[in-house]
Design a protein around this motif. Structure first.
Motif, mmCIF file in Angstrom:
data_model
loop_
_atom_site.group_PDB
_atom_site.id
_atom_site.type_symbol
_atom_site.label_atom_id
_atom_site.label_comp_id
_atom_site.label_asym_id
_atom_site.label_seq_id
_atom_site.Cartn_x
_atom_site.Cartn_y
_atom_site.Cartn_z
ATOM 1 N N MET A 183 -8.945 -4.078 -10.375
ATOM 2 C CA MET A 183 -7.864 -4.326 -9.217
ATOM 3 C C MET A 183 -8.092 -3.632 -8.175
ATOM 4 S SD MET A 183 -3.816 -4.598 -9.606
ATOM 5 C CE MET A 183 -3.667 -5.719 -11.146
ATOM 6 N N GLU A 184 -8.124 -4.386 -6.931
ATOM 7 C CA GLU A 184 -8.104 -3.464 -5.429
ATOM 8 C C GLU A 184 -6.833 -3.307 -5.210
ATOM 9 O OE1 GLU A 184 -10.014 -3.480 -1.274
ATOM 10 O OE2 GLU A 184 -11.057 -4.631 -2.734
ATOM 11 N N ILE A 185 -6.249 -1.885 -4.705
ATOM 12 C CA ILE A 185 -4.799 -1.893 -4.353
ATOM 13 C C ILE A 185 -5.010 -1.156 -2.860
ATOM 14 C CG2 ILE A 185 -2.687 -0.718 -4.613
ATOM 15 C CD1 ILE A 185 -3.305 -0.701 -7.601
ATOM 16 N N ILE A 186 -4.402 -1.834 -1.787
ATOM 17 C CA ILE A 186 -4.467 -1.127 -0.944
ATOM 18 C C ILE A 186 -3.289 -0.016 -0.480
ATOM 19 C CG2 ILE A 186 -3.751 -1.133 1.859
ATOM 20 C CD1 ILE A 186 -4.548 -4.392 1.831
ATOM 21 N N GLN A 187 -3.781 1.316 -0.469
ATOM 22 C CA GLN A 187 -3.189 2.486 -0.833
ATOM 23 C C GLN A 187 -2.254 3.007 0.494
ATOM 24 O OE1 GLN A 187 -2.548 3.675 -3.649
ATOM 25 N NE2 GLN A 187 -3.925 2.791 -5.296
ATOM 26 N N SER A 188 -2.893 2.761 1.716
ATOM 27 C CA SER A 188 -2.463 3.590 2.694
ATOM 28 C C SER A 188 -1.715 2.671 3.700
ATOM 29 C CB SER A 188 -3.441 4.257 3.582
ATOM 30 O OG SER A 188 -3.083 4.505 4.846
ATOM 31 N N PRO A 189 -0.445 2.805 4.480
ATOM 32 C CA PRO A 189 0.114 2.161 5.281
ATOM 33 C C PRO A 189 -0.706 2.444 6.438
ATOM 34 C CG PRO A 189 1.871 3.881 4.085
ATOM 35 C CD PRO A 189 0.301 4.238 3.875
ATOM 36 N N GLN A 190 -1.566 3.073 6.577
ATOM 37 C CA GLN A 190 -2.552 3.136 7.853
ATOM 38 C C GLN A 190 -3.677 2.126 7.937
ATOM 39 O OE1 GLN A 190 -1.167 4.877 10.300
ATOM 40 N NE2 GLN A 190 0.179 5.713 8.850
ATOM 41 N N ASN A 191 -3.811 1.474 6.942
ATOM 42 C CA ASN A 191 -4.734 0.533 6.743
ATOM 43 C C ASN A 191 -4.570 -0.633 7.820
ATOM 44 O OD1 ASN A 191 -5.220 -2.430 6.118
ATOM 45 N ND2 ASN A 191 -6.412 -1.331 4.183
ATOM 46 N N LYS A 192 -5.773 -0.965 8.314
ATOM 47 C CA LYS A 192 -5.629 -1.928 9.430
ATOM 48 C C LYS A 192 -4.975 -3.317 9.205
ATOM 49 C CE LYS A 192 -8.806 -3.566 12.786
ATOM 50 N NZ LYS A 192 -10.295 -4.116 12.988
ATOM 51 N N GLN A 193 -5.175 -3.924 8.185
ATOM 52 C CA GLN A 193 -4.414 -5.053 7.953
ATOM 53 C C GLN A 193 -2.903 -4.932 7.657
ATOM 54 O OE1 GLN A 193 -5.738 -8.578 7.643
ATOM 55 N NE2 GLN A 193 -3.469 -8.624 8.121
ATOM 56 N N ILE A 194 -2.751 -3.810 6.930
ATOM 57 C CA ILE A 194 -1.245 -3.591 6.630
ATOM 58 C C ILE A 194 -0.592 -3.403 8.137
ATOM 59 C CG2 ILE A 194 0.421 -1.717 5.818
ATOM 60 C CD1 ILE A 194 -1.133 -3.412 3.671
ATOM 61 N N LYS A 195 -1.163 -2.627 9.065
ATOM 62 C CA LYS A 195 -0.696 -2.505 10.354
ATOM 63 C C LYS A 195 -0.425 -3.720 11.059
ATOM 64 C CE LYS A 195 -2.051 2.062 11.939
ATOM 65 N NZ LYS A 195 -3.109 2.737 12.773
ATOM 66 N N GLU A 196 -1.209 -4.598 10.858
ATOM 67 C CA GLU A 196 -1.179 -6.123 11.504
ATOM 68 C C GLU A 196 0.093 -6.904 10.915
ATOM 69 O OE1 GLU A 196 -3.017 -7.888 14.199
ATOM 70 O OE2 GLU A 196 -3.412 -5.817 14.430
ATOM 71 N N TRP A 197 0.181 -6.640 9.616
ATOM 72 C CA TRP A 197 1.369 -7.251 9.010
ATOM 73 C C TRP A 197 2.565 -6.604 9.475
ATOM 74 C CZ3 TRP A 197 -1.831 -7.517 3.734
ATOM 75 C CH2 TRP A 197 -2.593 -8.590 3.806
ATOM 76 N N LYS A 198 2.590 -5.202 9.595
ATOM 77 C CA LYS A 198 3.669 -4.581 9.784
ATOM 78 C C LYS A 198 4.194 -5.146 11.482
ATOM 79 C CE LYS A 198 6.469 -0.749 9.768
ATOM 80 N NZ LYS A 198 7.758 -1.466 9.468
ATOM 81 N N LYS A 199 3.303 -5.678 12.353
ATOM 82 C CA LYS A 199 3.591 -6.234 13.476
ATOM 83 C C LYS A 199 4.528 -7.374 13.390
ATOM 84 C CE LYS A 199 -0.402 -4.558 15.925
ATOM 85 N NZ LYS A 199 -1.769 -4.842 16.213
ATOM 86 N N LEU A 200 4.474 -8.098 12.509
ATOM 87 C CA LEU A 200 5.352 -9.357 12.314
ATOM 88 C C LEU A 200 6.587 -9.052 12.215
ATOM 89 C CD1 LEU A 200 3.192 -10.924 9.112
ATOM 90 C CD2 LEU A 200 3.122 -11.480 11.698
ATOM 91 N N SER A 201 7.395 -7.900 12.100
ATOM 92 C CA SER A 201 8.831 -7.426 12.464
ATOM 93 C C SER A 201 9.106 -7.770 13.958
ATOM 94 C CB SER A 201 9.007 -6.100 12.034
ATOM 95 O OG SER A 201 8.410 -5.220 12.749
ATOM 96 N N SER A 202 8.179 -7.872 14.657
ATOM 97 C CA SER A 202 8.357 -8.269 16.237
ATOM 98 C C SER A 202 7.990 -9.543 16.558
ATOM 99 C CB SER A 202 7.394 -7.284 17.024
ATOM 100 O OG SER A 202 6.034 -7.764 17.145
ATOM 101 N N LYS A 203 8.656 -10.171 17.554
ATOM 102 C CA LYS A 203 8.409 -11.395 18.081
ATOM 103 C C LYS A 203 7.361 -11.872 18.750
ATOM 104 C CE LYS A 203 10.530 -15.267 20.511
ATOM 105 N NZ LYS A 203 11.957 -15.707 21.265
ATOM 106 N N LYS A 204 6.684 -10.607 19.261
ATOM 107 C CA LYS A 204 5.255 -10.866 19.940
ATOM 108 C C LYS A 204 4.055 -10.793 18.782
ATOM 109 C CE LYS A 204 2.150 -8.227 22.597
ATOM 110 N NZ LYS A 204 1.789 -6.691 22.898
#
Lengths: 257, 257
Positions: free
Chosen positions: B1-22
């Protein structure tokens, strides 16, 4: 005019502690932030220990016009106002208030409508319910065990000055409901249960108690057993439940004569 | 099972942006945080793009049992869950959802009860009103100009999955009220004004619109002019007003047949 300039000032640090429950208990004080709340305190003219004012706050003229209390005034810098406030743009006007220490006394006359909070936790819900109880013409709100602290900043903000219009008590609910019963005043519980009675089928009352429960667990079973009726609000759509402050609003306006 | 470990992962950073309207507008996605909301999405089985799961989340078994959707699953570390969540103790289960892009279409049949939001700003109020509209059996909620964004995290949290049960539209209210009028469906405004009618004096309705206004300024005058009646809720005590979400709850339950 002497102005406290630094957020590091010793007295400012003491007032800053009023944002915590421990600080409020130690000092027996709490804080009002902003002109709307300060205005309500001046109108009520009770329990004000001191005003804190930024001299160039846009509310200074209104304050001077309205204020006929004898509470002292301390002037503070805008930097200090930012340190004391939980809002992003503080209005530069605060009041340091004495907490009410006689809240745990049971009134001898229990007429009127009472909202009983049984373990309500969210401060926004608590404050909003107090504001609604005020609007609906209730006499008071009783904080049962496990209910959040009346003087925490978010409760103070959302009750919008209704603490000056109502009797706010801290009494064990078992005791309070028993006292109502002794005086033949009905108490109504609330539950998410269709065996309970629909809220709009029991008529309107002048003297009564209404219990609202914890956000997750509802009213405690031992309290539900002591009531005249337990009520529910029908869910017609697919929501699982109503927000407790909304449910309280519907019930208070429906039950109050 | 692959687990994304780092909050710095590029895809995680994209999802993090969903907290903003932009971020939400760019990606046409929003996020659900926690088992209660994810469960509602699975039940509705629509618009789910992907689940994000911490493998040792206590909700994994329940998730596996309930989930019959075909949405992909991405496993993340507890550290990533903390980075994505706005709560202090994330439950380790999220869904990435597609925003509804057809919200600005006016339905041809306008029967049922509609809540019209006219510049409501506070996300907690917006979400709570949507949840209440769902409970009261309303058909939908119309976001007028100047009303806060449906998909912001606090709205999503407080509407508790009701976006899956209701039609949520983004339509100019002048247009919507005019359409209701054409079909002889009444719209009721709300104002803090005793020249308005008391809310409990106009009976109950199946098809209608109810307008709730901005927290400070109320319903826009141009909309108040288009209604069949404007309503007020009497203030019996000394509070200046009711919280808008509480007022909406009282009105929805009183007016809905």
């Amino acid at each position: 005019m002497e102005i406290i300039q630094s957020p590091q000032n010793k007295q400012i640090k003491e007032w800053k502690k009023l944002s915590s429950k421990k600080g409020r208990l130690n000092q027996r004080l709490y804080m009002l932030d902003g002109w709307h709340l300060v205005k309500e305190a001046i109108r009520a003219n009770e329990n004000i220990q001191r005003f804190l004012i930024v001299p160039d706050s846009r509310y200074v003229d209104e304050f001077n016009e309205l204020n006929s209390t004898k509470a002292e005034i301390t002037y503070i810098s805008s930097e200090v106002a930012h340190a004391l406030s939980e809002t992003i743009s503080p209005q530069g006007i605060f009041a340091i208030m004495m907490t009410n220490e006689s809240r745990s006394m049971l009134p001898s006359n229990l007429s009127g409508a009472w909202l009983l909070l049984d373990g309500v936790q969210d401060p926004g819900n608590i404050g909003t319910m107090i504001r609604t109880a005020d609007a609906a013409g209730f006499r008071g709100v009783v904080f049962g065990n496990g209910t959040g602290d009346l003087y925490q900043p978010k409760v103070v903000r959302s009750m919008q000055g209704s603490q000056f219009h109502l009797e706010l008590l801290q009494v064990d609910l078992t005791l309070f409901i028993a006292e109502l019963k002794k005086k033949k005043i009905p108490t109504f519980g609330t539950e998410l249960n269709k065996d309970a009675k629909s809220y709009d089928e029991i008529g309107k009352y002048t003297d009564f108690g209404l219990i609202m429960g914890n956000e997750g667990n509802g009213v405690q079973p031992e309290h539900l057993k002591m009531t005249r009726h337990n009520l529910y609000i029908p869910i017609i759509g697919k929501a699982e439940s109503l927000n407790v402050a909304v449910a309280a609003g519907i019930l208070m306006y429906t039950l109050k004569k």
